[in-house]
Write a protein that holds these residues in place. Sequence first.
Motif, short mmCIF file in Angstrom:
data_model
loop_
_atom_site.label_atom_id
_atom_site.label_comp_id
_atom_site.label_asym_id
_atom_site.label_seq_id
_atom_site.Cartn_x
_atom_site.Cartn_y
_atom_site.Cartn_z
N PRO A 373 -9.37 2.27 9.57
CA PRO A 373 -9.22 2.26 8.11
C PRO A 373 -7.24 2.50 8.10
O PRO A 373 -6.89 2.90 6.85
CB PRO A 373 -9.55 3.98 7.81
CG PRO A 373 -9.40 4.66 9.03
CD PRO A 373 -10.21 3.41 10.09
N PHE A 377 -4.95 -2.45 8.48
CA PHE A 377 -6.19 -3.30 8.60
C PHE A 377 -5.91 -4.29 6.92
O PHE A 377 -6.00 -5.39 7.12
CB PHE A 377 -7.12 -2.92 8.38
CG PHE A 377 -8.55 -3.50 7.63
CD1 PHE A 377 -8.76 -4.62 8.12
CD2 PHE A 377 -8.98 -2.95 6.31
CE1 PHE A 377 -10.40 -4.90 8.00
CE2 PHE A 377 -9.51 -3.25 5.79
CZ PHE A 377 -10.39 -4.75 6.16
N PHE A 378 -5.61 -3.15 6.07
CA PHE A 378 -5.65 -3.96 4.72
C PHE A 378 -4.30 -4.76 4.36
O PHE A 378 -3.70 -6.20 4.42
CB PHE A 378 -4.70 -2.86 4.16
CG PHE A 378 -5.06 -3.64 2.19
CD1 PHE A 378 -5.44 -3.68 1.84
CD2 PHE A 378 -3.24 -3.94 1.88
CE1 PHE A 378 -5.71 -3.72 0.37
CE2 PHE A 378 -3.55 -4.19 0.19
CZ PHE A 378 -4.24 -4.68 -0.05
N THR A 381 -5.27 -8.11 6.07
CA THR A 381 -6.16 -8.87 5.20
C THR A 381 -5.27 -9.28 3.56
O THR A 381 -5.00 -10.58 3.84
CB THR A 381 -6.36 -7.56 4.21
OG1 THR A 381 -7.42 -7.05 5.36
CG2 THR A 381 -7.67 -8.53 3.61
N TYR A 382 -3.96 -8.84 3.74
CA TYR A 382 -2.95 -9.23 2.52
C TYR A 382 -2.52 -11.06 3.11
O TYR A 382 -2.03 -11.65 2.32
CB TYR A 382 -1.73 -8.30 2.42
CG TYR A 382 -1.13 -8.13 1.33
CD1 TYR A 382 -1.67 -9.42 0.33
CD2 TYR A 382 -1.15 -7.10 0.86
CE1 TYR A 382 -0.95 -9.26 -1.21
CE2 TYR A 382 0.09 -6.89 -0.59
CZ TYR A 382 -0.40 -7.91 -1.28
OH TYR A 382 0.91 -7.74 -2.36
N LEU A 450 -5.72 4.02 3.18
CA LEU A 450 -7.38 4.06 2.86
C LEU A 450 -6.53 4.37 0.67
O LEU A 450 -7.37 3.28 0.36
CB LEU A 450 -7.72 5.42 2.77
CG LEU A 450 -8.69 5.98 3.86
CD1 LEU A 450 -8.93 7.13 4.01
CD2 LEU A 450 -10.24 5.17 3.80
N PRO A 452 -4.36 1.57 -0.38
CA PRO A 452 -2.80 0.95 -0.45
C PRO A 452 -2.91 -0.02 -1.70
O PRO A 452 -1.29 0.40 -2.26
CB PRO A 452 -3.77 -0.34 0.01
CG PRO A 452 -4.79 -0.22 -0.20
CD PRO A 452 -5.12 0.87 0.00
N GLU A 453 -3.41 1.02 -2.88
CA GLU A 453 -3.00 0.41 -4.22
C GLU A 453 -1.10 0.75 -4.57
O GLU A 453 -0.60 -0.32 -5.38
CB GLU A 453 -3.57 1.24 -4.74
CG GLU A 453 -3.71 1.12 -6.90
CD GLU A 453 -3.60 -0.34 -7.58
OE1 GLU A 453 -4.44 -0.95 -7.02
OE2 GLU A 453 -3.21 -0.43 -8.18
N VAL A 456 1.24 -1.22 -2.82
CA VAL A 456 0.76 -2.96 -3.32
C VAL A 456 1.31 -3.52 -4.84
O VAL A 456 2.17 -3.47 -4.70
CB VAL A 456 -0.28 -3.07 -3.37
CG1 VAL A 456 -1.16 -4.49 -4.25
CG2 VAL A 456 -1.67 -3.51 -2.23
N ARG A 457 1.47 -1.91 -5.65
CA ARG A 457 1.90 -2.25 -6.60
C ARG A 457 3.22 -2.46 -6.75
O ARG A 457 4.28 -3.45 -7.05
CB ARG A 457 1.71 -1.32 -7.45
CG ARG A 457 0.70 -1.45 -8.17
CD ARG A 457 0.29 -0.41 -9.10
NE ARG A 457 -0.87 0.07 -10.35
CZ ARG A 457 -1.21 -1.53 -10.94
NH1 ARG A 457 -0.65 -2.83 -10.94
NH2 ARG A 457 -2.48 -0.99 -10.75
N ARG A 460 4.44 -6.25 -4.97
CA ARG A 460 4.26 -7.19 -6.08
C ARG A 460 5.06 -7.18 -7.44
O ARG A 460 5.78 -8.02 -7.78
CB ARG A 460 3.34 -7.00 -7.21
CG ARG A 460 1.63 -7.50 -6.29
CD ARG A 460 0.22 -7.53 -7.26
NE ARG A 460 0.11 -8.69 -6.79
CZ ARG A 460 -0.82 -9.41 -7.67
NH1 ARG A 460 -1.01 -9.32 -8.76
NH2 ARG A 460 -1.52 -10.39 -7.53
#
Lengths: 486, 499
Positions: A373, A377-378, A381-382, A450, A452-453, A456-457, A460
Amino acid sequence: MTAPLSGLPPSLPILGGGIALLMLSIAWRRSEARAIVIALATLFLAFASLWSPVLSWPGDPVGILFVPDGWFAYIAGLILLSSAACAIMAWREAGTPADEFYLLLLLGTLGALVMAGSVDMVIFFLGLETLSLSLLGLIAYHRIQPTADEAAIKYLILAGLSSAILLFGLALSYAESGSLRFAAPSLAGPDGPALPLAATALVLTGLFFKLSAVPFHTWLPDVMEGAPIPVASFIAVTSKIALFAALARYFAGADLLRPDAAGMELAIIAVLSMFGGNLLALGQTNLKRLLAGSSIAHVGYLLLALLSPGPFGLASAAFYLAAYAAATSGAFAAMRGASGLSDIAGWRGMFRRRPALALAMAVMLISLAGIPPAIGFFAKTYIVIAGVSARRVVLLVALVASSIIGLYYYLNVVRAMMEPVPEDHRAVRGTQANTVLITALAIVTLLAGLFPEMLVRQTRALLQPLPVLRAASLPPIAPHDILYSE
Amino acid sequence: MIALPALVLLPATGGLAAWLSDRGPEARHRPWWVAITTIVLQTLLLLSVTCAADWGHGPWLAHFSAPWIPALGIAARMDMDGLSLVLLWLTTILSFPCVILSARDVGERPGLFHLLLLATIAGIDGVFLATDLFLFFFFWELMLVPMYVLILQWGHEDRRRAAIKFFLFTQGSGLLMLVAILGLVILHQHATGIVTFDYFALADTPLMPTAAMVLMLGFFAAFAVKLPVVPLHVWLPDTHTQAPTAGSVLLAGILLKTGGYGLIRFVVLLFPDAASRFTPVALALGAAGILYGAWLSLAQDDIKRLIAYSSVSHLGFVLLGVFSGSPMGMRGAVVQMVAHGLSTGALFIIAGSLQDRLHTRDMRRMGGLWQALPHLSSVGLFFAIASLGLPGMGNFVGEFLVLLATWRISPPIAALGAAGLVLSAVYSLTMVGRAFFGPPHAGQGTDHAPPADFGARHMTVLGLTMALLLVLGTYPQPVLNLSLPATPLAMPEMEAPQP
């Protein structure tokens, strides 16, 4: 000239002030405690100032030197935080006298910030040299050790060489375009593509030397092995972030999806770095050299993100930089917490000797390997999302194949830590401040993986116009168009 | 229904509790008791989920959805249909032999052992439930890490190589699947402008035939490594042989089934056209796996290796069934998965017990055990016969349905599969003959005390497993009814996911 766009991000004068204060303090009386307090306070003040409006003055006579846009603010935040991590790692490790260590660290950070924010060749080069020269001092800080001297000499020669190449490229670029704007020159000039191509190739070579992309990477493992741990972390994290940010700025207006020479060169370097870095790390018995190889491979992954423009490209690169910075700084902090133990064999049985430390190290390695986790990893993926979105098939295949190599050596360290305690182990210890740092980085690595929101915002938002610019009642401009609006 | 994430969180929490309980000098069996409590609670929870399910309103039985990373269209979405339910029950049932029979005797750091065991189970439950492709991939990767550590820490003599082989194969193929998932997401975005990882939304994506084929192959690679399909099976014999007994049971019993589940849920249902074009290749691979696995089983001296290769052979039938393109074959594949999970799980327990008692897995050094270990040997005989597909056991039902379905589309492949059954009878009976019958091995039983036979604990658990296999063999209708997977398009009553 759109003068209001220029302006000085307040973090730069704050850092300058901090450096002056630290020098005064050293001149008055030496004290490592005071030095680190001043250094950390400066870094955090500069970090806080990232949210303040930009200092600008109307009718700017110099032209656009800095673009304090969202990309700069984000990168600067990462640079300042990772420098702070280096400073904490250096506590009681810097050597005697220790004060100048923090001075050089602040100076290097200033150079990194200047590089990340500048759009002018001269300013960029000034930042780069500030960073390089302070790094030279930092690498050779433990000058009694022969490895430190060797590393510093290697760094000096290669940094000088690459600066010269870079400078030549910048000069060619100026000769072609007549502008000091730090950006890839257009190939559609009146004199044909030869001159801009040569300029771009030389600038890229210089940048890749500093960024240690394959095949310009050979200095990195030696230098990192010889340098003290906080400095190795500074080279692997802070300076790479700044250089990558500058590289992204350099190509901000170029269409990297077109299969022209620059795009091809970047793609080839990306593939070479992924494989070269991972293969280099594969056979290492020294953790610092392993992390050097790993950082080369991560440059390759980041280049994939850079080569994938679109809604995800730059955002995924920004996210990846944060994940990479947290995990790599964390791994170095864990080494610092183990008395600077860099021999992998020495880490055997660490799960039983120092379970918390071993767990933190395992979290960092898992993140670098891209296993859930953890945040890596994220992040990976991104980047793959960005690559798929831009249809970078060859690069994606290279990423998958080289990641599998990467898994092997990261897990090898984890495995060594799980082995029984060897007979001849020696006790390891770190400082309390360092323990706090490791804990914080481990928590960030897990929690951001776990959830990442938020990040990510944040990343972005980099693709949106800056609120500061809107407040100055400007038409909304995408941040990277700014560089081209004459 | 909040109970779906609870099915994942409960084993994870129980594992943490077991780990924390391993403190103090008298804590020897405390983690074990915590683990038992956890799986009992898990059974009750699953029972309540089964009862509270939405029976009679279409094939999907339960739902859960919560936002996770809305910026990229990722949600923590879980849905359960009959197929998930069957495999969840298999997981829960097999966790009993794992914990009760083999985990109790872990000498070293039992707390960590139980944590890893339960964490693997949590990851597997997540895989069976997730209907957001990112969440699915998250669990898919997550279940590997604890298993890797289990093999590395508690495995046998050559565990390092086996563990890293296991990890590299599964993780590497997983990355291919990740690329395929993201390719599907991006194609969906190009078609509709919405970034989403939702299974039901992605199932609607219009795909060019070539793109569908490439994406399907990405998914297929990951599941084919897990199942395993023959050219990608090389990790399996080493891993199964070197893993500790509980690890082997989990691996063979459940972890391999995630491959079969993925083939059904994702390969066939997301890419029906590409899958039907891929059918000839898949059938050939399935038949090759059946024969190759059986052939290699014949040549093994190591009893765990023999069982591992027999898994390759038996799971070839699952591949045949899934790609037979008929409901009958699909049902047969699911029954085969359940029956194989039960019988092979039990065989690994027996092999592990033999190793504990005789300190060898080499059948050349066994023989004549029936006199010394009558209970163990008779149980071993039962499961060996079940695994070769004797009528009356679940394995027979599965293999029979699969062969019947395969016969309709390709008689030669069905004939090859049936030939594999003959080989399977040969190696199963050879194994029984070499280990349990014949003259006792020379050095055995003379210098050691005679090994202890199975006690009440083993006989109860294995007896219940036998009963389940018999029920599955004689009255498979409930499983057959449930096991036809729900198509993603049969999801009328759910509101559209937030973009």
